[in-house]
Design a protein around this motif. Structure first.
Motif, PDB file in Angstrom:
ATOM      1  N   VAL A  51       0.851  -1.189   0.000  1.00 55.86           N
ATOM      2  CA  VAL A  51       0.000   0.000   0.000  1.00 55.86           C
ATOM      3  C   VAL A  51       0.889   1.241   0.000  1.00 55.86           C
ATOM      4  CG1 VAL A  51      -1.726   1.312   1.309  1.00 55.86           C
ATOM      5  CG2 VAL A  51      -1.867  -1.189   1.176  1.00 55.86           C
ATOM      6  N   PRO A  52       0.624   2.201  -0.880  1.00 54.47           N
ATOM      7  CA  PRO A  52       1.482   3.388  -0.956  1.00 54.47           C
ATOM      8  C   PRO A  52       1.191   4.397   0.149  1.00 54.47           C
ATOM      9  CG  PRO A  52      -0.278   3.557  -2.557  1.00 54.47           C
ATOM     10  CD  PRO A  52      -0.415   2.198  -1.926  1.00 54.47           C
ATOM     11  N   HIS A  53       2.250   5.055   0.607  1.00 57.17           N
ATOM     12  CA  HIS A  53       2.153   6.162   1.546  1.00 57.17           C
ATOM     13  C   HIS A  53       2.894   7.332   0.931  1.00 57.17           C
ATOM     14  CE1 HIS A  53       0.559   3.662   4.897  1.00 57.17           C
ATOM     15  NE2 HIS A  53       1.132   2.718   4.168  1.00 57.17           N
ATOM     16  N   PHE A  54       2.366   8.536   1.122  1.00 56.35           N
ATOM     17  CA  PHE A  54       2.805   9.692   0.349  1.00 56.35           C
ATOM     18  C   PHE A  54       3.450  10.765   1.229  1.00 56.35           C
ATOM     19  CE2 PHE A  54       0.573   7.848  -3.065  1.00 56.35           C
ATOM     20  CZ  PHE A  54      -0.703   7.490  -2.636  1.00 56.35           C
ATOM     21  N   ARG A  55       4.436  11.456   0.642  1.00 55.63           N
ATOM     22  CA  ARG A  55       5.006  12.649   1.265  1.00 55.63           C
ATOM     23  C   ARG A  55       5.232  13.674   0.157  1.00 55.63           C
ATOM     24  NH1 ARG A  55      10.330  13.352   5.223  1.00 55.63           N
ATOM     25  NH2 ARG A  55      10.063  15.602   5.536  1.00 55.63           N
ATOM     26  N   SER A  56       4.627  14.854   0.327  1.00 58.86           N
ATOM     27  CA  SER A  56       4.597  15.830  -0.756  1.00 58.86           C
ATOM     28  C   SER A  56       5.485  17.036  -0.493  1.00 58.86           C
ATOM     29  CB  SER A  56       3.159  16.302  -1.001  1.00 58.86           C
ATOM     30  OG  SER A  56       2.357  15.235  -1.459  1.00 58.86           O
ATOM     31  N   TYR A  57       5.958  17.618  -1.600  1.00 58.27           N
ATOM     32  CA  TYR A  57       6.823  18.796  -1.605  1.00 58.27           C
ATOM     33  C   TYR A  57       6.291  19.752  -2.671  1.00 58.27           C
ATOM     34  CZ  TYR A  57       9.904  15.423   0.702  1.00 58.27           C
ATOM     35  OH  TYR A  57      10.413  14.465   1.539  1.00 58.27           O
ATOM     36  N   SER A  58       6.291  21.042  -2.360  1.00 61.18           N
ATOM     37  CA  SER A  58       5.730  21.990  -3.315  1.00 61.18           C
ATOM     38  C   SER A  58       6.656  23.176  -3.542  1.00 61.18           C
ATOM     39  CB  SER A  58       4.365  22.492  -2.836  1.00 61.18           C
ATOM     40  OG  SER A  58       4.507  23.311  -1.684  1.00 61.18           O
ATOM     41  N   TYR A  59       6.419  23.838  -4.659  1.00 64.97           N
ATOM     42  CA  TYR A  59       7.101  25.092  -4.984  1.00 64.97           C
ATOM     43  C   TYR A  59       6.059  26.048  -5.546  1.00 64.97           C
ATOM     44  CZ  TYR A  59      10.154  28.443  -7.410  1.00 64.97           C
ATOM     45  OH  TYR A  59      10.758  29.587  -7.852  1.00 64.97           O
ATOM     46  N   ARG A  60       5.811  27.139  -4.830  1.00 60.27           N
ATOM     47  CA  ARG A  60       4.876  28.189  -5.239  1.00 60.27           C
ATOM     48  C   ARG A  60       3.459  27.651  -5.476  1.00 60.27           C
ATOM     49  NH1 ARG A  60       4.854  30.988  -9.251  1.00 60.27           N
ATOM     50  NH2 ARG A  60       4.337  32.953  -8.270  1.00 60.27           N
ATOM     51  N   LEU A  61       3.087  26.613  -4.781  1.00 60.20           N
ATOM     52  CA  LEU A  61       1.756  26.030  -4.954  1.00 60.20           C
ATOM     53  C   LEU A  61       0.706  26.973  -4.376  1.00 60.20           C
ATOM     54  CD1 LEU A  61       0.416  23.355  -5.976  1.00 60.20           C
ATOM     55  CD2 LEU A  61       0.435  22.606  -3.590  1.00 60.20           C
ATOM     56  N   ASN A  62      -0.276  27.348  -5.199  1.00 56.82           N
ATOM     57  CA  ASN A  62      -1.313  28.283  -4.755  1.00 56.82           C
ATOM     58  C   ASN A  62      -2.598  28.005  -5.529  1.00 56.82           C
ATOM     59  OD1 ASN A  62      -2.990  30.378  -4.044  1.00 56.82           O
ATOM     60  ND2 ASN A  62      -1.531  32.009  -4.528  1.00 56.82           N
ATOM     61  N   PRO A  63      -3.549  27.309  -4.917  1.00 58.83           N
ATOM     62  CA  PRO A  63      -4.767  26.938  -5.638  1.00 58.83           C
ATOM     63  C   PRO A  63      -5.670  28.116  -5.981  1.00 58.83           C
ATOM     64  CG  PRO A  63      -4.975  26.379  -3.320  1.00 58.83           C
ATOM     65  CD  PRO A  63      -3.541  26.781  -3.540  1.00 58.83           C
ATOM     66  N   ASN A  64      -5.419  29.262  -5.368  1.00 57.64           N
ATOM     67  CA  ASN A  64      -6.231  30.444  -5.653  1.00 57.64           C
ATOM     68  C   ASN A  64      -5.642  31.324  -6.758  1.00 57.64           C
ATOM     69  OD1 ASN A  64      -8.211  29.986  -3.515  1.00 57.64           O
ATOM     70  ND2 ASN A  64      -6.516  30.432  -2.123  1.00 57.64           N
ATOM     71  N   TRP A  65      -4.479  30.934  -7.270  1.00 57.06           N
ATOM     72  CA  TRP A  65      -3.819  31.690  -8.341  1.00 57.06           C
ATOM     73  C   TRP A  65      -4.103  30.972  -9.659  1.00 57.06           C
ATOM     74  CZ3 TRP A  65      -1.828  36.407  -8.331  1.00 57.06           C
ATOM     75  CH2 TRP A  65      -1.032  36.814  -9.408  1.00 57.06           C
ATOM     76  N   TYR A  66      -4.840  31.612 -10.532  1.00 52.76           N
ATOM     77  CA  TYR A  66      -5.363  30.930 -11.722  1.00 52.76           C
ATOM     78  C   TYR A  66      -4.286  30.620 -12.760  1.00 52.76           C
ATOM     79  CZ  TYR A  66      -8.208  29.658 -15.703  1.00 52.76           C
ATOM     80  OH  TYR A  66      -8.754  28.972 -16.753  1.00 52.76           O
ATOM     81  N   PHE A  67      -4.365  29.419 -13.306  1.00 56.28           N
ATOM     82  CA  PHE A  67      -3.688  29.095 -14.563  1.00 56.28           C
ATOM     83  C   PHE A  67      -4.678  28.348 -15.443  1.00 56.28           C
ATOM     84  CE2 PHE A  67      -2.809  25.398 -11.853  1.00 56.28           C
ATOM     85  CZ  PHE A  67      -3.100  24.325 -12.698  1.00 56.28           C
ATOM     86  N   TYR A  68      -4.539  28.485 -16.744  1.00 54.86           N
ATOM     87  CA  TYR A  68      -5.464  27.802 -17.638  1.00 54.86           C
ATOM     88  C   TYR A  68      -5.083  26.329 -17.710  1.00 54.86           C
ATOM     89  CZ  TYR A  68      -8.335  26.644 -21.629  1.00 54.86           C
ATOM     90  OH  TYR A  68      -9.273  26.057 -22.438  1.00 54.86           O
TER      91      TYR A  68
END
Length: 403
Positions: A51-68
């Motif tokens: 069973v997979p277990h996850f660990r996440s890393y982000s750079y400039r992640l912003n769900p309120n900043w729109y991209f098409y």
């Protein structure tokens, strides 16, 4: 049970990794806001039950900043079209059942044949294949019509997306009232009607408060005239990176989620999606593709970019859905190396529109966005090769290699 997005996401690792390779990324690091970069990278470790277990890393992640999101919306549409077939519980109705699409509103078009199919007839499964192999826009639009806008967005919410909506067909200027009406469908088997679906109307607008929906300094209109006003993305599709990776996780690793959080898919549905997500265009006979127009790595932006002379690694498969439009390139991928037991999730968006004019077809894909996607995918792959895992994963259910 694996942790999902309630987990704390590391925001430092990726920035340091990018900074460690100024030869590859300095241009982007100097102007990250101009290039609209967002990255979500997730490591996967398996337990003794695989069973997979996850660990996440982000750079400039912003769900309120729109991209098409462009064609990345096609993956949830493909999944939910297959799910709808199962939800109907009609004996004999499958993804391969021939269908006919009629028109019932202005601008709608009919379909009764599909020359790309072995039997010459359209079907849900054939549209799914065309979406996953070469990102066919018409296939997306037909599945959008089949599911219906209201059901599609209700299902997105049901499966945990928080910052997403799919409200338009693609590449046909589908906005306003036309997007709210979808076509009638008929499914036939041996001249017997199995299921008929009436035309649908969805009055909702699915408003989401977002920044960055007005962009640039001008755009080309339908008459090729330059309009000196910002280009508006208001009212178009929205599909945030973390929602993209969540949907991909649920598709690839249903065992990591509670039963009620999983898609209603059969084993053959999962296999169809896994197989055609990871195929190269030359590995398909129906549909059959011109290898010049659709070269092997056509849709594998993370890791391969868009380079036509790349030698394919036979041990690596990429399960992904990319998008490109208005200077944006996005790829949402699960990258696997069967030989070394490497697997990781990576979702990235980047844009380049130096002249600030939209809809003119002048974007820096070849010099900025494609190289960035290739380089970040390959850099993280190299980091994964160095990462020690206590348990080597069993990746056999993803092994659809034809090479």
């Amino acid at each position: 049970m694996s942790k999902t997005y309630a987990q704390k996401i590391d925001t430092i690792y990726l920035e340091k990794l990018l900074q460690s390779r100024p030869d590859l990324f300095q241009q982007i690091l100097n102007h990250p806001t101009k290039n609209e970069v967002q990255i979500l990278y997730t490591q996967i470790d398996r337990d003794q039950s695989n069973v997979p277990h996850f660990r996440s890393y982000s750079y400039r992640l912003n769900p309120n900043w729109y991209f098409y999101p462009a064609s990345t919306v096609k993956l949830p549409t493909a999944i939910l079209a297959l799910e709808k077939i199962n939800d109907l519980h009609i004996e004999g109705l499958t993804g391969d059942t021939p269908l006919r699409i009629d028109s019932a509103f202005e601008k709608q078009t009919k379909v009764s044949v599909d020359e790309s199919a072995a039997n010459g007839l359209p079907s849900i499964a054939q549209y799914v294949k065309k979406i996953l192999l070469t990102s066919d826009n018409d296939a997306q639009n037909r599945l959008f019509e089949f599911i219906g806008r209201a059901e599609l967005n209700a299902k997105l919410k049901k499966y945990g997306t928080k910052y997403s909506r799919i409200v338009n067909r693609l590449a046909i200027g589908d906005k306003g009232i036309w997007a709210k009406h979808t076509n009638p469908f008929t499914f036939n088997l041996d001249d017997h009607i199995l299921y008929q679906q009436k035309a649908q109307f969805d009055p909702k607008d699915y408003d989401i408060k977002l920044a960055n929906t007005l962009q640039g300094k001008g755009y080309m209109n339908d008459k090729d005239q330059l309009i000196h006003e910002p280009w508006s993305f208001e009212g178009l599709n929205v599909y945030a990176l973390e929602d993209q990776q969540l949907i991909l996780k649920k598709l690839l690793f249903p065992e990591a989620f509670k039963s009620k959080e999983r898609f209603n898919l059969k084993k053959e549905d999962y296999n169809l999606l896994y197989d055609y997500m990871s195929r190269y265009p030359f590995e398909s006979d129906f549909p059959k593709y011109d290898p010049i127009e659709f070269w092997p790595t056509y849709s594998k932006l993370l890791f391969y970019g868009r380079e036509k002379d790349t030698v394919l690694n036979p041990n690596i498969r990429i399960f992904n859905k990319y998008g490109d439009s208005y200077g944006y390139n996005i790829d949402n991928a699960y990258i696997v190396d069967f030989e070394h037991g490497v697997e990781f999730l990576l979702a990235v968006v980047i844009q380049s529109n130096e002249n600030g004019i939209y809809n003119d077809g002048i974007y820096e894909y070849e010099t900025v966005t494609y190289p960035f996607l290739k380089n970040i995918g390959q850099l993280l792959y190299q980091e994964e090769l160095k990462r020690t895992k206590k348990i080597k994963p069993d990746l056999s259910r993803f092994d659809f290699r034809k090479l």
